[in-house]
Design a protein around this motif. Structure first.
Motif, PDB file in Angstrom:
ATOM      1  N   ALA A   1       0.921  -1.295   0.020  1.00  0.00           N
ATOM      2  CA  ALA A   1      -0.215   0.062   0.045  1.00  0.00           C
ATOM      3  C   ALA A   1       0.894   1.159  -0.145  1.00  0.00           C
ATOM      4  CB  ALA A   1      -0.867   0.100   1.234  1.00  0.00           C
ATOM      5  N   TYR A   2       1.792   1.069   0.622  1.00  0.00           N
ATOM      6  CA  TYR A   2       2.666   2.439   0.998  1.00  0.00           C
ATOM      7  C   TYR A   2       4.095   2.040   0.574  1.00  0.00           C
ATOM      8  CZ  TYR A   2      -1.647   3.461   3.251  1.00  0.00           C
ATOM      9  OH  TYR A   2      -3.099   3.478   3.497  1.00  0.00           O
ATOM     10  N   PRO A   3       4.558   1.914  -0.702  1.00  0.00           N
ATOM     11  CA  PRO A   3       5.918   1.314  -0.726  1.00  0.00           C
ATOM     12  C   PRO A   3       6.967   2.480  -0.515  1.00  0.00           C
ATOM     13  CG  PRO A   3       4.916   1.813  -2.875  1.00  0.00           C
ATOM     14  CD  PRO A   3       3.791   1.762  -1.711  1.00  0.00           C
ATOM     15  N   ASP A   4       6.833   3.738  -0.523  1.00  0.00           N
ATOM     16  CA  ASP A   4       7.876   4.803  -0.433  1.00  0.00           C
ATOM     17  C   ASP A   4       7.906   5.377   1.185  1.00  0.00           C
ATOM     18  OD1 ASP A   4       8.171   4.810  -3.282  1.00  0.00           O
ATOM     19  OD2 ASP A   4       6.632   6.068  -3.623  1.00  0.00           O
ATOM     20  N   CYS A   5       7.124   4.628   1.947  1.00  0.00           N
ATOM     21  CA  CYS A   5       6.907   5.160   3.220  1.00  0.00           C
ATOM     22  C   CYS A   5       8.004   4.411   4.302  1.00  0.00           C
ATOM     23  CB  CYS A   5       5.519   5.011   3.905  1.00  0.00           C
ATOM     24  SG  CYS A   5       4.529   6.119   3.039  1.00  0.00           S
ATOM     25  N   GLU A   6       9.066   4.435   4.455  1.00  0.00           N
ATOM     26  CA  GLU A   6      10.200   4.101   5.178  1.00  0.00           C
ATOM     27  C   GLU A   6       9.876   3.843   6.450  1.00  0.00           C
ATOM     28  OE1 GLU A   6      14.912   4.449   6.193  1.00  0.00           O
ATOM     29  OE2 GLU A   6      13.960   5.892   4.949  1.00  0.00           O
ATOM     30  N   GLY A   7      10.023   2.723   7.115  1.00  0.00           N
ATOM     31  CA  GLY A   7       9.477   2.271   8.212  1.00  0.00           C
ATOM     32  C   GLY A   7       7.926   1.967   8.423  1.00  0.00           C
ATOM     33  N   ILE A   8       7.413   1.883   7.475  1.00  0.00           N
ATOM     34  CA  ILE A   8       5.715   1.953   7.773  1.00  0.00           C
ATOM     35  C   ILE A   8       5.488   0.383   8.344  1.00  0.00           C
ATOM     36  CG2 ILE A   8       5.077   1.176   5.629  1.00  0.00           C
ATOM     37  CD1 ILE A   8       2.851   3.788   6.287  1.00  0.00           C
ATOM     38  N   SER A   9       6.065  -0.380   7.906  1.00  0.00           N
ATOM     39  CA  SER A   9       5.727  -1.835   8.228  1.00  0.00           C
ATOM     40  C   SER A   9       5.962  -2.151   9.907  1.00  0.00           C
ATOM     41  CB  SER A   9       6.757  -2.911   7.644  1.00  0.00           C
ATOM     42  OG  SER A   9       8.102  -2.762   7.915  1.00  0.00           O
ATOM     43  N   ASP A  10       6.818  -1.235  10.356  1.00  0.00           N
ATOM     44  CA  ASP A  10       6.961  -1.222  11.948  1.00  0.00           C
ATOM     45  C   ASP A  10       5.596  -0.811  12.846  1.00  0.00           C
ATOM     46  OD1 ASP A  10       9.443  -2.504  11.379  1.00  0.00           O
ATOM     47  OD2 ASP A  10      10.412  -0.466  11.440  1.00  0.00           O
ATOM     48  N   ILE A  11       4.880  -0.139  12.082  1.00  0.00           N
ATOM     49  CA  ILE A  11       3.822   0.613  12.675  1.00  0.00           C
ATOM     50  C   ILE A  11       2.478  -0.640  13.062  1.00  0.00           C
ATOM     51  CG2 ILE A  11       1.835   2.397  12.694  1.00  0.00           C
ATOM     52  CD1 ILE A  11       3.909   4.133  11.079  1.00  0.00           C
ATOM     53  N   ASN A  12       2.131  -0.404  14.249  1.00  0.00           N
ATOM     54  CA  ASN A  12       1.253  -1.657  14.439  1.00  0.00           C
ATOM     55  C   ASN A  12      -0.131  -0.916  15.143  1.00  0.00           C
ATOM     56  OD1 ASN A  12       2.558  -3.932  13.589  1.00  0.00           O
ATOM     57  ND2 ASN A  12       3.923  -3.622  15.540  1.00  0.00           N
ATOM     58  N   VAL A  13      -0.604   0.218  14.808  1.00  0.00           N
ATOM     59  CA  VAL A  13      -1.623   1.094  15.194  1.00  0.00           C
ATOM     60  C   VAL A  13      -2.641   1.056  14.095  1.00  0.00           C
ATOM     61  CG1 VAL A  13      -2.416   3.198  16.051  1.00  0.00           C
ATOM     62  CG2 VAL A  13      -0.202   2.645  16.626  1.00  0.00           C
ATOM     63  N   GLU A  14      -3.585   0.240  14.247  1.00  0.00           N
ATOM     64  CA  GLU A  14      -4.401  -0.053  13.204  1.00  0.00           C
ATOM     65  C   GLU A  14      -6.186   0.466  13.311  1.00  0.00           C
ATOM     66  OE1 GLU A  14      -3.968  -4.224  12.341  1.00  0.00           O
ATOM     67  OE2 GLU A  14      -1.944  -4.254  11.908  1.00  0.00           O
ATOM     68  N   ASP A  15      -6.432   0.995  14.258  1.00  0.00           N
ATOM     69  CA  ASP A  15      -7.713   1.522  14.287  1.00  0.00           C
ATOM     70  C   ASP A  15      -7.741   2.969  14.861  1.00  0.00           C
ATOM     71  OD1 ASP A  15      -7.795   0.955  16.887  1.00  0.00           O
ATOM     72  OD2 ASP A  15      -8.666  -0.831  16.493  1.00  0.00           O
ATOM     73  N   LEU A  16      -8.935   3.601  14.627  1.00  0.00           N
ATOM     74  CA  LEU A  16      -9.109   4.961  15.461  1.00  0.00           C
ATOM     75  C   LEU A  16      -8.893   5.075  16.681  1.00  0.00           C
ATOM     76  CD1 LEU A  16      -9.792   7.939  14.887  1.00  0.00           C
ATOM     77  CD2 LEU A  16     -12.264   7.336  15.507  1.00  0.00           C
ATOM     78  N   LYS A  17      -9.283   3.964  17.647  1.00  0.00           N
ATOM     79  CA  LYS A  17      -9.311   3.894  19.048  1.00  0.00           C
ATOM     80  C   LYS A  17      -7.860   4.011  19.292  1.00  0.00           C
ATOM     81  CE  LYS A  17     -10.682   1.053  23.035  1.00  0.00           C
ATOM     82  NZ  LYS A  17     -11.529  -0.178  23.630  1.00  0.00           N
ATOM     83  N   ALA A  18      -7.057   3.013  18.659  1.00  0.00           N
ATOM     84  CA  ALA A  18      -5.610   3.037  19.295  1.00  0.00           C
ATOM     85  C   ALA A  18      -4.965   4.248  18.917  1.00  0.00           C
ATOM     86  CB  ALA A  18      -5.119   1.808  18.361  1.00  0.00           C
ATOM     87  N   LEU A  19      -5.105   5.071  17.725  1.00  0.00           N
ATOM     88  CA  LEU A  19      -4.493   6.239  17.435  1.00  0.00           C
ATOM     89  C   LEU A  19      -4.849   7.135  18.424  1.00  0.00           C
ATOM     90  CD1 LEU A  19      -5.087   6.643  13.541  1.00  0.00           C
ATOM     91  CD2 LEU A  19      -3.078   6.533  14.677  1.00  0.00           C
ATOM     92  N   LEU A  20      -6.102   7.079  18.794  1.00  0.00           N
ATOM     93  CA  LEU A  20      -6.727   8.501  19.743  1.00  0.00           C
ATOM     94  C   LEU A  20      -6.071   8.349  21.342  1.00  0.00           C
ATOM     95  CD1 LEU A  20     -10.173   9.164  18.520  1.00  0.00           C
ATOM     96  CD2 LEU A  20      -8.071  10.641  18.304  1.00  0.00           C
ATOM     97  N   SER A  21      -6.130   6.871  21.510  1.00  0.00           N
ATOM     98  CA  SER A  21      -5.603   6.606  22.986  1.00  0.00           C
ATOM     99  C   SER A  21      -4.177   6.865  23.113  1.00  0.00           C
ATOM    100  CB  SER A  21      -5.875   5.010  23.066  1.00  0.00           C
ATOM    101  OG  SER A  21      -7.365   4.829  23.011  1.00  0.00           O
ATOM    102  N   LEU A  22      -3.552   6.540  22.010  1.00  0.00           N
ATOM    103  CA  LEU A  22      -2.092   6.784  22.194  1.00  0.00           C
ATOM    104  C   LEU A  22      -1.669   8.214  22.107  1.00  0.00           C
ATOM    105  CD1 LEU A  22       1.076   6.073  21.984  1.00  0.00           C
ATOM    106  CD2 LEU A  22       0.853   6.111  19.271  1.00  0.00           C
TER     107      LEU A  22
END
Length: 216
Positions: A132-153
């Protein structure tokens, strides 16, 4: 990162299906879109489709997962934002989607509002993120996968950075922010981008100062 041919092909097929859905939603109601048409567009068999997405709504979950990963990467890795600034940027970016794809946002809001016995979507694999995002370096390390997780963080960061009082309860603030996230697209559906952005900004300002004031 080296990806196996099978997982790479799976990710490509899933995203071809997602691309077809997003394209068709610009002129068709979600409920009327046929799985057979999605399969034809994506050159994927129906057997493979149901292996990837047991229900059509699972494609929406897949979109939300990819969206969350991209948002977190853009906000934290590119713009270097945390806490309240990250939340405000999340709302501004969401306004762009509301204006560009109102049918998509309306369907996501509707899906979230419906009762579900359980949502057991699989987590994204590295291949999903990298395809999905071949040019986004390090994106495979991100494990925040929904709105609740984003906002909680981001709420927790805001508390740690003293942008919000330490007495704040994360779950209560999360409910308020989710309410803003879903209410604005509902009330401002099909409105111009500047109005949607202004609505998000105004509601976030009320949240920010109300939350701080409550716990002073």
């Amino acid at each position: 990162m080296s990806l196996g041919k099978r997982e790479l092909k799976t990710a490509q097929n899933k995203q071809a299906i997602l691309k077809s859905l997003l394209s068709r939603m610009s002129c068709e109601d979600f409920d009327l879109i046929k799985i057979s048409d999605l399969c034809n567009d994506a050159a994927v068999s129906q057997a493979s489709f149901f292996n990837y997405f047991p229900q059509k709504t699972d494609i929406l979950i897949y979109y939300i997962q990819l969206w969350a990963v991209e948002m977190h990467w853009q906000i934290t890795r590119v713009q270097k934002l945390t806490g309240l600034a990250a939340i405000e940027q999340l709302f501004a970016d969401t306004a762009e989607i509301c204006a560009a794809q109102p049918q998509l946002m309306a369907e996501i809001v509707s899906f979230q509002a419906k009762p579900h016995k359980s949502i057991s979507a699989s987590s994204l694999g590295a291949a999903d993120k990298l395809v999905a995002y071949p040019d986004c370096e390090g994106i495979s390390d991100i494990n925040v996968e929904d709105l609740k997780a984003l906002l909680s963080l981001y709420i927790q960061q805001a508390i740690e950075q003293s942008e919000l009082p330490k007495a704040c309860e994360v779950d209560n603030l999360l409910v308020s922010l989710c309410g803003i996230f879903f209410a604005v697209p509902t009330l401002f559906n099909l409105r111009p981008l500047n109005e949607i952005k202004a609505a998000y900004h105004q509601q976030f300002s009320l949240f920010k100062y109300g939350a701080a004031g409550k716990y002073v």
